[in-house]
Design an enzyme around this catalytic site. Structure first.
Site, PDB file in Angstrom:
ATOM      1  N   GLU A 137       0.793  -1.234   0.000  1.00  0.00           N
ATOM      2  CA  GLU A 137       0.000   0.000   0.000  1.00  0.00           C
ATOM      3  C   GLU A 137       0.833   1.295   0.000  1.00  0.00           C
ATOM      4  O   GLU A 137       0.790   2.055   0.981  1.00  0.00           O
ATOM      5  CB  GLU A 137      -0.947   0.016   1.211  1.00  0.00           C
ATOM      6  CG  GLU A 137      -1.916  -1.138   1.256  1.00  0.00           C
ATOM      7  CD  GLU A 137      -3.013  -0.960   2.327  1.00  0.00           C
ATOM      8  OE1 GLU A 137      -2.951   0.017   3.092  1.00  0.00           O
ATOM      9  OE2 GLU A 137      -3.932  -1.785   2.363  1.00  0.00           O
ATOM     10  N   GLU A 160      -5.219  -8.725   0.962  1.00  0.00           N
ATOM     11  CA  GLU A 160      -5.878  -8.461   2.252  1.00  0.00           C
ATOM     12  C   GLU A 160      -7.359  -8.229   1.980  1.00  0.00           C
ATOM     13  O   GLU A 160      -7.724  -7.594   0.978  1.00  0.00           O
ATOM     14  CB  GLU A 160      -5.345  -7.188   2.932  1.00  0.00           C
ATOM     15  CG  GLU A 160      -3.951  -7.288   3.475  1.00  0.00           C
ATOM     16  CD  GLU A 160      -3.484  -5.982   4.112  1.00  0.00           C
ATOM     17  OE1 GLU A 160      -4.331  -5.177   4.566  1.00  0.00           O
ATOM     18  OE2 GLU A 160      -2.262  -5.771   4.148  1.00  0.00           O
TER      19      GLU A 160
HETATM   20  C1  FCB Z   1      -4.359  -2.178   5.589  1.00  0.00           C
HETATM   21  C2  FCB Z   1      -2.979  -2.547   6.078  1.00  0.00           C
HETATM   22  C3  FCB Z   1      -2.968  -3.630   7.135  1.00  0.00           C
HETATM   23  C4  FCB Z   1      -4.117  -3.508   8.092  1.00  0.00           C
HETATM   24  C5  FCB Z   1      -5.420  -3.332   7.348  1.00  0.00           C
HETATM   25  C6  FCB Z   1      -6.620  -3.247   8.235  1.00  0.00           C
HETATM   26  O1  FCB Z   1      -4.345  -0.882   5.103  1.00  0.00           O
HETATM   27  O2  FCB Z   1      -2.181  -2.964   5.011  1.00  0.00           O
HETATM   28  O3  FCB Z   1      -1.718  -3.603   7.769  1.00  0.00           O
HETATM   29  O4  FCB Z   1      -3.872  -2.485   8.989  1.00  0.00           O
HETATM   30  O5  FCB Z   1      -5.370  -2.204   6.542  1.00  0.00           O
END
Ligand code: FCB
Length: 452
Positions: free
Chosen positions: A172, A358
């Site tokens: 990110e 994620e």
């Molecule tokens: C993302 C991050 C991860 C976690 C999630 C909820 O932005 O990559 O580390 O904090 O959000």
């Protein structure tokens, strides 16, 4: 009976992998163990006063000392892949120079443990824990940090090599730059638009320099990057709002996708950022735009916005959606946005492969008689896996789904107030308890394996 469509395990290809993700600072603890240096997050957590519960990652889930049993836990949940991050300051305590072998040994053991249990390793090299020394020398505002990162990538690739299935350079870069240098809610806690765009450029450049470093020391490992993506929707039909939606999408999504896959910044946003544009040197965009093997996407929610001239560019005010459900982060649950982003990115940018790096929900979970009933998370997983199945049916080359997160952990500026885990963590005893969602996922993965 659920009112939503349940995902069909058979909709996923035979070699599709399911698992969960974590990151080093959020779970490892052991911040002074075995020669680890400090990162800018150690300093921010201790000194900024901006962590919701005043906590730090000093202990977190103590994963550094519990790695073997955590890998056994991953296996017991049926996961076939695991995404972790390598803490740069464990490997290079001041960011460059002499390697701290004991720090690197930890990841070497982790990868061996995963492979021994049939779990495919996905490694991220930068999940926000910039070595403090590099931060003090200018951090991501300083061009030299890009070269230091590429050297770090080389050190890791030399040691872990092809035992890692998929490397992501960065996690990110949008969040690193925007939340860290513009909103100031994350380390290093700055609030300057020009700095944020310069940091973003240097992060992208660091990625571009790291790709050949990774390739030079691997043969079969996939090399890519992980982006957070968020679709924007207009909450009214005004022309101003339509423009704001375009710009919000530009700032959040295209500012990173375009240079990585098309070799240029999006022209509309570039013009709108007049006065804040980053310094870009000749050749930078060619360095940034490298052929990648895989693109990881982090997906949580959408933006439902109206134009609001009193807010800074892109003037987007988020409005709640009537009837929608929200997580404790205040994020709307909106699985259709995942399908949409997968299809759109496949069509507009054509990465060779995609994976969900994620995806998950923070909820108020508690252990009752040894169980954690989290029906909202079960539903979240079902809906988002169904979105993946739909994207696959539309031809998206999706290879993996990795949930956020394996276990409850240190949620950055929110400290320990948010529980994203598939497993509950009792921080007083470090007991991990698989939640109902983890058990549902385990059965789903087992059905997938049987159906093939
Ligand atoms: C993302 C991050 C991860 C976690 C999630 C909820 O932005 O990559 O580390 O904090 O959000």
């Amino acid at each position: 009976m659920p009112t939503h469509t349940l995902p069909n395990p058979q909709a996923f290809p035979k070699d599709f992998v399911f698992g969960a993700a974590t990151s080093a600072y959020q779970i490892e603890g052991a911040v002074h163990a075995d020669g680890r240096g400090l990162s800018m997050w150690d300093s921010f957590a201790h000194h900024s006063g901006r962590i919701a519960d005043g906590s730090t990652g000093d202990v977190a889930c103590d994963h550094y000392h519990r790695m073997e049993s955590d890998v056994a836990l991953i296996q017991s949940l049926g996961h076939t892949a695991y995404r972790f991050s390598v803490a740069w300051p464990r490997v290079l305590p001041t960011g460059r120079g002499a390697v701290n072998t004991r720090g690197l040994d930890f990841y070497d053991r982790l990868v061996d443990q995963l492979l021994a249990r049939g779990i495919t390793p996905y490694a991220t090299l930068y999940h926000w824990d910039l070595p403090l020394t590099l931060h003090e020398q200018g951090g991501w505002l300083h061009r030299d940090t890009c070269r230091a990162f590429a050297d770090f990538a080389e050190v890791v690739a030399r040691r872990l090599g092809d035992r890692v299935h998929s490397y992501a350079t960065l996690n990110e870069p949008r969040c690193s730059a925007t939340v860290g240098y513009l909103e100031g809610r994350h380390a290093p806690g700055l609030q300057d638009r020009g700095m944020a765009l310069q940091a973003a450029h240097h992060l992208l450049l660091a990625h571009g320099l790291a790709v050949p470093a990774l390739r030079a020391h691997t043969r079969s490992a996939q090399v890519g990057v992980v982006l957070d993506v968020k679709p924007y929707y207009a909450a009214d039909s005004g022309a101003d709002t339509a423009h704001t939606v375009q710009m919000a999408d530009g700032v959040f999504n295209r500012w990173f996708l375009d240079p990585l896959f098309k070799g240029h910044y999006p022209q509309d946003v570039w013009v709108a950022e007049q006065g804040h544009q980053p310094l870009v040197q000749d050749g930078d965009l060619a360095t940034i735009c490298q052929p990648l093997d895989a693109l990881g996407l982090n997906y949580y929610t959408r933006g439902h916005v109206v134009h609001d001239a009193t807010l800074p560019f892109p003037h987007a005010r988020e409005l709640p959606v009537a009837g929608a459900s929200y997580t404790t982060m205040g994020w709307e649950v909106f699985a259709e946005g995942l399908r949409q982003m997968l299809v759109r990115i496949h069509q507009e940018y054509a990465p060779q492969r995609l994976y969900v790096a994620e995806n998950g929900a923070a909820l108020d979970d508690s252990v009752v008689d040894g169980r954690v009933h989290d029906p909202l998370r079960v539903r979240y997983l079902q809906e988002h896996l169904q979105a993946c199945a739909q994207a696959l049916a539309q031809g998206v080359p999706l290879q993996a789904w990795l949930g956020w997160s394996l276990m409850d952990n240190y949620e950055w500026g929110k400290g320990y107030t948010q529980r994203f885990g598939l497993c509950h963590v009792d921080y007083a005893t470090q007991t991990r308890t698989p939640k109902d969602s983890a058990l549902w996922l385990r059965d789903f993965i087992a059905q997938h394996a049987r159906a093939r």
